[in-house]
Design an enzyme around this catalytic site. Structure first.
Site, PDB file in Angstrom:
ATOM      1  N   ASP A 361     -13.843  -9.517  22.726  1.00 41.37           N
ATOM      2  CA  ASP A 361     -13.631  -8.463  23.703  1.00 41.37           C
ATOM      3  C   ASP A 361     -12.478  -7.583  23.228  1.00 41.37           C
ATOM      4  O   ASP A 361     -12.081  -7.635  22.074  1.00 41.37           O
ATOM      5  CB  ASP A 361     -13.383  -9.056  25.088  1.00 41.37           C
ATOM      6  CG  ASP A 361     -12.200 -10.021  25.113  1.00 41.37           C
ATOM      7  OD1 ASP A 361     -11.407 -10.023  24.150  1.00 41.37           O
ATOM      8  OD2 ASP A 361     -12.060 -10.771  26.091  1.00 41.37           O
ATOM      9  N   HIS A 693     -20.966 -14.269  20.452  1.00 39.56           N
ATOM     10  CA  HIS A 693     -20.620 -13.353  21.538  1.00 39.56           C
ATOM     11  C   HIS A 693     -19.506 -12.409  21.075  1.00 39.56           C
ATOM     12  O   HIS A 693     -18.353 -12.815  20.916  1.00 39.56           O
ATOM     13  CB  HIS A 693     -20.167 -14.172  22.744  1.00 39.56           C
ATOM     14  CG  HIS A 693     -19.838 -13.347  23.946  1.00 39.56           C
ATOM     15  ND1 HIS A 693     -20.796 -12.868  24.795  1.00 39.56           N
ATOM     16  CD2 HIS A 693     -18.649 -12.915  24.442  1.00 39.56           C
ATOM     17  CE1 HIS A 693     -20.220 -12.177  25.764  1.00 39.56           C
ATOM     18  NE2 HIS A 693     -18.917 -12.188  25.567  1.00 39.56           N
ATOM     19  N   ASP A 744     -27.240 -20.374  20.103  1.00 44.30           N
ATOM     20  CA  ASP A 744     -26.893 -19.245  19.230  1.00 44.30           C
ATOM     21  C   ASP A 744     -27.446 -17.985  19.869  1.00 44.30           C
ATOM     22  O   ASP A 744     -28.437 -17.410  19.424  1.00 44.30           O
ATOM     23  CB  ASP A 744     -27.459 -19.446  17.824  1.00 44.30           C
ATOM     24  CG  ASP A 744     -27.021 -18.334  16.878  1.00 44.30           C
ATOM     25  OD1 ASP A 744     -26.018 -17.653  17.188  1.00 44.30           O
ATOM     26  OD2 ASP A 744     -27.682 -18.130  15.836  1.00 44.30           O
ATOM     27  N   GLU A 753     -18.945 -18.027  21.677  1.00 34.18           N
ATOM     28  CA  GLU A 753     -17.889 -17.047  21.527  1.00 34.18           C
ATOM     29  C   GLU A 753     -17.225 -17.203  20.159  1.00 34.18           C
ATOM     30  O   GLU A 753     -17.288 -18.257  19.534  1.00 34.18           O
ATOM     31  CB  GLU A 753     -16.852 -17.262  22.635  1.00 34.18           C
ATOM     32  CG  GLU A 753     -15.889 -16.118  22.853  1.00 34.18           C
ATOM     33  CD  GLU A 753     -15.045 -16.364  24.095  1.00 34.18           C
ATOM     34  OE1 GLU A 753     -14.846 -15.420  24.874  1.00 34.18           O
ATOM     35  OE2 GLU A 753     -14.602 -17.511  24.293  1.00 34.18           O
TER      36      GLU A 753
END
Length: 884
Positions: A361, A693, A744, A753
């Protein structure tokens, strides 16, 4: 481990929000990591459940459907067709949806629709809460082509919703398109799909390979209870070895009945080896000494690619991974150079540019950055203290960073990017809580997925300071002060000042804890016990300064000497448990502990390493990780790696091959010898993770974006993932065995992540494995005798260097770390320089060449009272010498 992300709204059309930061597919056929058996809607002979969609066939026109203001929609040939403008940045920039959909908690629903687009689109299909926090019950990425095709999703509602929202997010394309929708239906009464992971061959091996002199073991999944024959085949098909398996019974981490096999006697290097057993053939692998050479660089390149505030250069990473600088005040960014606090937290603003994005992020967190940057510095510092560690592959020009040519090791250039950011997070003098450190900074709301950093339009905010973050800076900056002194004395001085200031602030405010409810826009990373951070910071400050204040803080800590508290039996080091970092520093870096105190610290390391080594022997998949109740944690792979760091350190301290072998078994697990037959590092192994992710490495969500680059570690199995809020895990992993709780899939943030504090131990271990090579380490070509004679106010030390190799060394350079806070004074017969704890000795004109068999003496006086302690490892031209 990293925190679960809450939902993330953006300012779009009324009630049209994208929900969580997760995306994924719950289609009948799952393309990523397994299959979903045909769920079946309600039984054909039963009454169908009520329809939840109004006017799903558009026979009554467009009502109650809505769309964002930047588009137009109309019913054409019985379908709702929407114009998608060109050049939108994100899927949620253009939305078609319907509100006021009731859902019942625990009910399983089937959503079906038919769609086409004049230009192929990657759309997001969400069923979600229609208001903040936009929680999703379904969040999927669907590929829509020019031919109308039916799409089906099955999901289970997580809560009662009186007025949920169905949103088709169809923006994010450079080209204009017309998107047409028909036959939309949402009904309850569906059967939950049963997820069966695709595990490939039942023969599980390290898909990267095995070092010639290391252990070579594998696991076979089979119903058989008696031994079975196995054959190791070379690339040409010839049999390189044969044997029989050893039945192991049911592995509790996977609920699989397994056998093990061992082909450790094979040392012939080669590629394309396979193992055959029980009618199955393993993935191919290699045997060789240089298997992990590329991983060292790839795992460290991860950090450059996640830098904030700098353009990522295509010449260093390739065109597909290049991107503009993020969060540098260039629209639409609001920037990181003038960031306010959350309302009510402070009345100042800070320049907090730089640093690394945390976990795929756009947030930047001091407690994640602290352990990550420390482990990168540990990777470098090991080259100064461990006999078998090589510095050249971490040096200037060796890694993919833009600072080449500055005469600073590249790994320290990378670490400095984060250290600068962490120091910028310190509360300025004159402000309340001056010297403390803000816990984190990130967007006011969760950022979108996918979303490149330079396109992020949200306001960035500083969150309150915390004692944990303050001590992270104290520890990391103290380590910085000793490591950067030879290269940039001013920066090293900044680090020392920041560290000492942070320590004083933490002592004055020892219980300022992060709010566990501060989870809007970023993870909370709350920690209600900071005794470990105090221990770590004291260890680093003591090692750097020798100050007795920090020695007493160490010796007075309840953690000191307690293996179970420092390295818990069912876990290990992580961002919330950092005392082990301090223990590893004290055990390996010269310092002023007494001989007895040093022995006690090293016993903590070897006791923990003995436990982890035993786990690799006892467990059927050989993993150095055995949490109580098989409770594989969030980011379990990082815990495996941190345990491997303890094992590697014990190997460096003792020279015992058993510790090295346990590190190698841990690598086997990570690279494919595991219940899922999955390599968890992108680009390493035939079946490696590809859809972690991440907001930029988001190919599964947007085909125009790349997969993660090679060397990116997936978080790994997480027993709590199905109940963590992760919708993909909730849909597919309920009831999973611990080591099988992994997907996955880009949507499964709880298992897939990536994070800076997970790739950092991977970089350390990759460097260790590459140094291990054939298991013997580099040949010693020198011997050093270090003799010291005390006098009234100091000590005189003579160093004798002998070239025991076969080649002349011209010129030569000797490097070592001084124990304690010694200062060199008078020197002779060599050019000596001291930078903090680091000492280098270079030749004079008359002794520039050290011939084979020749010796050179030089010496110095130092300020130490009593005989100067032996520094341990001394390196000649970067390679360890034998002690004389």
């Amino acid at each position: 481990m990293n925190a679960s992300p809450p939902p993330s709204p953006t300012d779009r059309a009324p009630r049209a929000r994208r929900g969580r930061r997760v995306l994924g597919t719950l289609a009948l056929t799952a393309l990523f990591g397994g299959v979903l058996t045909a769920p079946g809607a309600a039984a054909e002979d039963a009454d169908p459940a009520p329809e939840q969609i109004t006017n799903g066939d558009f026979a009554a026109g467009t009502a109650p459907w809505w769309w964002t203001a930047n588009t137009a929609a109309a019913v054409t040939d019985g379908r709702l067709c929407t114009d998608v403008p060109a050049g939108t940045a994100n899927p949620w920039d253009v939305i078609v949806g319907q509100n006021d959909i009731p859902l019942v908690a625990g009910e399983t629903y089937s959503l079906t629709y038919t769609a086409s687009s004049t230009t192929p689109l990657s759309i997001h299909t969400n069923v979600q809460l229609a208001v903040d926090p936009w929680t999703t019950d379904l969040s999927s990425t669907d590929q829509i082509g020019t031919e109308a095709v039916p799409v089906t999703h099955v999901f289970t509602a997580t809560a009662d919703r009186d007025a949920a929202q169905l949103a088709f997010q169809i923006g994010g394309s450079d080209e204009a398109a017309t998107f047409c929708l028909d036959d939309v239906s949402l009904r309850g009464g569906a059967e939950p799909p049963v997820y069966v992971p695709d595990t490939g061959s039942r023969v599980r091996v390290n898909q990267v390979g095995y070092l010639p002199q290391g252990p070579k073991e594998g696991t076979l999944v089979t119903d058989a209870t008696e031994p079975l024959p196995w054959t190791l085949r070379a690339a040409d098909g010839s049999a390189a070895a044969t044997g029989t398996t050893v039945p192991g019974g049911v592995d509790p981490t996977s609920r699989q009945n397994v056998h093990t096999f061992d082909f450790g006697d094979v040392t012939t290097a080669g590629d394309g080896y396979t193992v055959e057993a029980d009618g199955q053939v393993s993935e191919p692998f290699s045997i060789g000494a240089d298997l992990y050479d590329a991983l060292r660089g790839d795992s460290l390149a991860y950090f450059y690619q996640n830098r904030s505030g700098i353009e990522i250069d295509a010449d260093l990473v390739g065109e597909q991974y290049a991107r503009p600088a993020g969060h540098l005040d260039v629209a639409p960014n609001k920037g990181d150079t003038d960031v306010p606090c959350q309302p009510g937290v402070c009345d100042y603003r800070l320049d907090v540019r730089g640093g690394w994005y945390d976990a795929g992020d756009h947030g930047k967190y001091v407690v994640n950055g602290g352990i990550a940057v420390a482990e990168l510095m540990d990777t470098y510092e090991r080259t100064l203290t461990a006999d078998g560690a090589e510095a050249a592959e971490l040096g200037d020009g060796a890694l993919r960073v833009p600072e080449h040519g500055n005469d600073v090791p590249d790994i320290l250039d990378e670490a400095r990017w984060e250290l600068d950011f962490m120091m910028r997070m310190q509360v300025p003098a004159g402000q309340p809580l001056a010297g403390m450190v803000h816990h984190k900074m990130h967007d006011a709301q969760w950022t979108g997925l996918p979303l490149l950093p330079h396109l992020d339009p949200q306001q960035r905010e500083l969150h309150p300071p915390s004692t944990a973050a303050t001590l992270n800076l104290a520890a990391a900056a103290a380590q910085c002060a000793r490591l950067y002194a030879p290269y940039d004395a001013d920066f090293a001085g900044r680090c020392r000042t920041a560290a000492e200031t942070a320590w004083a602030a933490a002592k004055a405010h020892p219980d300022v804890l992060a709010d566990p409810d501060d989870g809007t826009g970023g993870g909370t990373y709350s920690d209600n016990d900071v005794s470990d951070e105090f221990y770590w910071a004291a260890a680093e400050l003591f090692t750097t300064t020798g100050d007795d204040t920090y020695r007493q803080a160490l010796l007075g800590s309840p953690l000191h000497g307690d293996t179970d508290k420092v390295f818990p039996a069912d876990g290990g080091m992580w961002w919330g448990g950092t005392a082990g970092l301090g223990v590893l520093t004290l055990a390996t870096v010269p310092n002023d502990l007494t001989a007895g105190q040093l022995a006690q610290v090293r016993t903590v390391v070897t006791t923990a390493a003995d436990r982890y080594a035993a786990q690799t022997q006892d467990q059927l998949y050989g993993v150095p990780y055995a949490p109580a109740g098989q409770n594989y944690a969030w980011g379990s792979n990082s815990q495996v790696l941190n345990n491997m760091i303890v094992l590697a350190t014990a190997a460096d301290l003792t020279g015992k091959a058993g510790y090295r072998d346990a590190v190698l078994r841990g690598a086997d697990y990570l690279f494919g010898r595991n219940p899922l037959n999955q390599s968890y590092v992108t680009g390493y192994g035939e079946r490696s993770s590809q859809n972690q992710h991440h907001r930029t490495w988001a190919h599964q969500s947007d085909p125009d974006l790349p997969h993660p680059p090679a060397g990116s570690l997936a978080g790994g199995p997480n027993l709590t993932a199905p109940t963590s809020g992760d919708p993909e895990a909730a849909a597919r992993l309920t009831g999973c065995a611990a080591a099988m709780c992994y997907l996955d899939d880009i949507g499964s943030y709880a298992t897939n992540e990536v994070a800076i504090n997970w790739n950092a131990p991977l970089a350390f271990v990759a460097s260790y494995l590459d140094d291990a090579g054939d298991g013997a380490g580099p040949a010693r070509a020198c011997r050093v005798t270090y003799s010291s004679h005390p006098w009234s106010t100091g000590s005189t030390t003579t160093v004798t260097v002998k070239n025991t190799g076969t080649e002349a060394l011209t010129p030569w350079s000797l490097t070592w770390l001084l124990p304690g806070d010694q200062k060199l004074s008078h020197t002779w017969s060599a050019e000596l320089a001291q930078y903090g704890r680091t000492v280098t000795a270079a030749p004079l004109s008359w002794n520039r060449t050290l011939a084979p068999g020749a010796e050179i003496d030089f010496g110095f006086n130092s300020s130490v009272l009593g005989a100067a302690a032996d520094p341990g490892t001394v390196k000649l031209n970067g390679r360890a010498c034998t002690a004389g």
